[in-house]
Design an enzyme around this catalytic site. Structure first.
Site, PDB file in Angstrom:
ATOM      1  N   VAL A  66       0.799  -1.227   0.000  1.00 30.01           N
ATOM      2  CA  VAL A  66       0.000   0.000   0.000  1.00 30.01           C
ATOM      3  C   VAL A  66       0.835   1.282   0.000  1.00 30.01           C
ATOM      4  O   VAL A  66       0.282   2.376  -0.082  1.00 30.01           O
ATOM      5  CB  VAL A  66      -1.036   0.017   1.156  1.00 30.01           C
ATOM      6  CG1 VAL A  66      -2.075  -1.068   0.977  1.00 30.01           C
ATOM      7  CG2 VAL A  66      -0.365  -0.066   2.511  1.00 30.01           C
ATOM      8  N   ASN A  92      -4.621   0.327   8.509  1.00 32.68           N
ATOM      9  CA  ASN A  92      -3.751  -0.093   9.624  1.00 32.68           C
ATOM     10  C   ASN A  92      -2.276  -0.172   9.237  1.00 32.68           C
ATOM     11  O   ASN A  92      -1.409  -0.042  10.099  1.00 32.68           O
ATOM     12  CB  ASN A  92      -4.213  -1.458  10.141  1.00 32.68           C
ATOM     13  CG  ASN A  92      -3.268  -2.024  11.179  1.00 32.68           C
ATOM     14  OD1 ASN A  92      -3.182  -1.526  12.294  1.00 32.68           O
ATOM     15  ND2 ASN A  92      -2.513  -3.064  10.798  1.00 32.68           N
ATOM     16  N   SER A 150      -1.245   7.099  16.222  1.00 34.32           N
ATOM     17  CA  SER A 150      -0.227   6.665  17.188  1.00 34.32           C
ATOM     18  C   SER A 150      -0.063   7.715  18.278  1.00 34.32           C
ATOM     19  O   SER A 150      -0.239   8.923  18.030  1.00 34.32           O
ATOM     20  CB  SER A 150       1.117   6.479  16.489  1.00 34.32           C
ATOM     21  OG  SER A 150       2.129   6.247  17.458  1.00 34.32           O
ATOM     22  N   TYR A 164       8.115   9.399  11.493  1.00 33.96           N
ATOM     23  CA  TYR A 164       6.979   8.501  11.748  1.00 33.96           C
ATOM     24  C   TYR A 164       5.905   9.228  12.551  1.00 33.96           C
ATOM     25  O   TYR A 164       4.721   9.207  12.196  1.00 33.96           O
ATOM     26  CB  TYR A 164       7.479   7.256  12.487  1.00 33.96           C
ATOM     27  CG  TYR A 164       6.380   6.388  13.049  1.00 33.96           C
ATOM     28  CD1 TYR A 164       5.631   5.543  12.227  1.00 33.96           C
ATOM     29  CD2 TYR A 164       6.061   6.424  14.406  1.00 33.96           C
ATOM     30  CE1 TYR A 164       4.615   4.761  12.745  1.00 33.96           C
ATOM     31  CE2 TYR A 164       5.054   5.642  14.940  1.00 33.96           C
ATOM     32  CZ  TYR A 164       4.332   4.808  14.104  1.00 33.96           C
ATOM     33  OH  TYR A 164       3.322   4.036  14.622  1.00 33.96           O
ATOM     34  N   ALA A 166       5.381  12.389  12.803  1.00 32.24           N
ATOM     35  CA  ALA A 166       4.789  13.450  11.977  1.00 32.24           C
ATOM     36  C   ALA A 166       3.816  12.860  10.959  1.00 32.24           C
ATOM     37  O   ALA A 166       2.755  13.431  10.685  1.00 32.24           O
ATOM     38  CB  ALA A 166       5.895  14.231  11.266  1.00 32.24           C
ATOM     39  N   LYS A 168       2.036  10.213  11.350  1.00 30.01           N
ATOM     40  CA  LYS A 168       0.815   9.836  12.077  1.00 30.01           C
ATOM     41  C   LYS A 168       0.008  11.083  12.451  1.00 30.01           C
ATOM     42  O   LYS A 168      -1.222  11.072  12.396  1.00 30.01           O
ATOM     43  CB  LYS A 168       1.171   9.016  13.319  1.00 30.01           C
ATOM     44  CG  LYS A 168       1.706   7.618  13.013  1.00 30.01           C
ATOM     45  CD  LYS A 168       0.657   6.739  12.357  1.00 30.01           C
ATOM     46  CE  LYS A 168       1.076   5.273  12.319  1.00 30.01           C
ATOM     47  NZ  LYS A 168       0.061   4.419  11.666  1.00 30.01           N
TER      48      LYS A 168
HETATM   49  P1  NAD Z   1       3.501  -4.897  12.760  1.00 32.33           P
HETATM   50  O1  NAD Z   1       4.833  -4.546  12.210  1.00 32.33           O
HETATM   51  O2  NAD Z   1       3.349  -6.101  13.610  1.00 32.33           O
HETATM   52  O3  NAD Z   1       2.431  -4.994  11.595  1.00 32.33           O
HETATM   53  C1  NAD Z   1       2.460  -4.178  10.474  1.00 32.33           C
HETATM   54  C2  NAD Z   1       1.633  -4.801   9.388  1.00 32.33           C
HETATM   55  O4  NAD Z   1       1.689  -3.944   8.265  1.00 32.33           O
HETATM   56  C3  NAD Z   1       2.114  -6.162   8.922  1.00 32.33           C
HETATM   57  O5  NAD Z   1       1.002  -7.012   8.692  1.00 32.33           O
HETATM   58  C4  NAD Z   1       2.821  -5.862   7.589  1.00 32.33           C
HETATM   59  O6  NAD Z   1       2.727  -6.924   6.671  1.00 32.33           O
HETATM   60  C5  NAD Z   1       2.011  -4.692   7.114  1.00 32.33           C
HETATM   61  N1  NAD Z   1       2.708  -3.831   6.176  1.00 32.33           N
HETATM   62  C6  NAD Z   1       3.889  -3.186   6.365  1.00 32.33           C
HETATM   63  N2  NAD Z   1       4.214  -2.507   5.258  1.00 32.33           N
HETATM   64  C7  NAD Z   1       3.199  -2.724   4.374  1.00 32.33           C
HETATM   65  C8  NAD Z   1       2.946  -2.282   3.056  1.00 32.33           C
HETATM   66  N3  NAD Z   1       3.802  -1.482   2.416  1.00 32.33           N
HETATM   67  N4  NAD Z   1       1.826  -2.712   2.437  1.00 32.33           N
HETATM   68  C9  NAD Z   1       0.960  -3.527   3.068  1.00 32.33           C
HETATM   69  N5  NAD Z   1       1.134  -3.957   4.322  1.00 32.33           N
HETATM   70  C10 NAD Z   1       2.245  -3.560   4.954  1.00 32.33           C
HETATM   71  O7  NAD Z   1       3.043  -3.599  13.558  1.00 32.33           O
HETATM   72  P2  NAD Z   1       1.809  -3.259  14.500  1.00 32.33           P
HETATM   73  O8  NAD Z   1       2.368  -2.844  15.788  1.00 32.33           O
HETATM   74  O9  NAD Z   1       0.766  -4.307  14.446  1.00 32.33           O
HETATM   75  O10 NAD Z   1       1.312  -1.925  13.761  1.00 32.33           O
HETATM   76  C11 NAD Z   1       0.021  -1.775  13.217  1.00 32.33           C
HETATM   77  C12 NAD Z   1      -0.286  -0.288  13.145  1.00 32.33           C
HETATM   78  O11 NAD Z   1      -0.281   0.262  14.462  1.00 32.33           O
HETATM   79  C13 NAD Z   1       0.739   0.532  12.359  1.00 32.33           C
HETATM   80  O12 NAD Z   1       0.078   1.545  11.645  1.00 32.33           O
HETATM   81  C14 NAD Z   1       1.610   1.149  13.441  1.00 32.33           C
HETATM   82  O13 NAD Z   1       2.217   2.324  13.014  1.00 32.33           O
HETATM   83  C15 NAD Z   1       0.553   1.394  14.494  1.00 32.33           C
HETATM   84  N6  NAD Z   1       1.082   1.580  15.851  1.00 32.33           N
HETATM   85  C16 NAD Z   1       1.732   0.572  16.487  1.00 32.33           C
HETATM   86  C17 NAD Z   1       2.214   0.777  17.769  1.00 32.33           C
HETATM   87  C18 NAD Z   1       2.939  -0.297  18.540  1.00 32.33           C
HETATM   88  O14 NAD Z   1       3.471   0.025  19.628  1.00 32.33           O
HETATM   89  N7  NAD Z   1       2.978  -1.548  18.088  1.00 32.33           N
HETATM   90  C19 NAD Z   1       2.031   2.025  18.383  1.00 32.33           C
HETATM   91  C20 NAD Z   1       1.348   3.024  17.718  1.00 32.33           C
HETATM   92  C21 NAD Z   1       0.876   2.784  16.445  1.00 32.33           C
END
Ligand code: NAD
Length: 258
Positions: A66, A92, A150, A164, A166, A168
């Site tokens: 994406v 997501n 985030s 990152y 910014a 978000k």
């Molecule tokens: P994760 O790395 O476990 O999962 C990320 C997912 O995104 C994976 O399924 C991966 O395949 C997919 N992905 C990555 N690049 C992609 C691309 N170019 N096209 C399609 N899919 C892609 O991370 P997570 O912690 O589950 O993160 C999910 C969301 O939550 C993200 O947007 C992340 O920024 C946000 N977030 C996470 C945290 C945290 O502490 N884990 C905190 C704040 C926000």
């Protein structure tokens, strides 16, 4: 509680693991038709789909990167071809890409972080818009776009995560414009803003480090992906949140209180 999600058509970007996968599981349990998306096809796809399809809904996998705008359009087309429309979109997909402090940021890194975290959500939403509008008109309720922000969108992010944070914050902001101009289409836009969740996102930290960081939060620990999933169900359900739009729900164990 989420009875109206049965049969709803839900596209979740970046959902092969972590927070996205927990959301896929929650919607499948609610009886929804769900597309799990990832940049690459997971090695254990067949077994994963067999497990997910035993939860009560219908789950397919659609591969798409994406951060590539053309692929965002193809992803939406493939979803609509499979399920005939879209009721719920969850933006997501996201991540740090890498940790780089300001002196190390170049154009290539800037593009990689913003393409993945900001442009991806905008492009998938753009392509999904007519389908979300049609679904809302058809069923007389609302369609729902839920983006994942985030805590870094408020705080500016940790070491090397300024871009990152910014990207978000950009999402937190642009949602306000979508609400102003697309509520008339029967679409609600809300954001789930996680704090610190124990996923591959924190693969650079060992268990002791995670425990130490977590002990500084009021809840005393990192969140678990399944603790974020019900907030997606809430925003997707017209019965639960039909009059809620333009909001950011912070799921962060008290880590940050905006
Ligand atoms: P994760 O790395 O476990 O999962 C990320 C997912 O995104 C994976 O399924 C991966 O395949 C997919 N992905 C990555 N690049 C992609 C691309 N170019 N096209 C399609 N899919 C892609 O991370 P997570 O912690 O589950 O993160 C999910 C969301 O939550 C993200 O947007 C992340 O920024 C946000 N977030 C996470 C945290 C945290 O502490 N884990 C905190 C704040 C926000």
């Amino acid at each position: 509680m989420f009875d109206d999600l049965k049969g709803k058509r839900v596209l979740i970007t970046g959902s092969t693991q972590g927070i996205g996968l927990a959301a896929v599981e929650a919607f499948a349990r609610a009886g929804a038709k769900v597309a799990m998306n990832g940049r690459r096809t997971p090695a254990d796809l067949e077994a994963t789909l067999a497990r997910l399809n035993g939860l009560g809904g219908e789950v397919v996998f659609l591969q798409a990167d994406v951060s590539d705008s053309a692929a965002c359009g193809t992803l939406v087309e493939a979803f609509v071809e499979r399920f005939g429309g879209i009721d719920v979109l969850i933006n997501n997909a996201g991540g740090l890409v890498a940790r780089k402090p300001l002196p190390e940021i170049d154009d290539e890194f800037f593009d990689a972080v913003t393409d993945l975290n900001s442009r991806s959500a905008l492009m998938v939403t753009k392509h999904a818009l007519p389908h979300l509008k049609a679904a809302a008109a058809q069923n007389g309720t609302t369609s729902s776009v839920i983006s994942v922000g985030s805590v870094a969108g408020y705080t500016g992010g940790g070491p090397g995560a300024g871009l990152y944070g910014a990207a978000k914050a950009w999402l937190h902001n642009i949602q306000k414009n979508w609400v102003a101009f697309h509520t008339k289409d029967g679409i609600r836009f809300n954001m789930v803003s996680p704090g610190t969740f124990d996923t591959a996102f924190h693969a650079d930290k060992d268990e002791d480090t995670k425990a130490r960081i977590g002990s500084g939060f009021p809840m005393g620990r990192f969140g678990r992906p399944e603790e974020c999933a019900p907030t997606f169900l809430f925003f997707a359900s017209h019965a639960c949140s039909g009059y809620i739009t333009g909001q950011v729900l912070d799921v962060n164990g008290g880590q940050y209180m905006p």
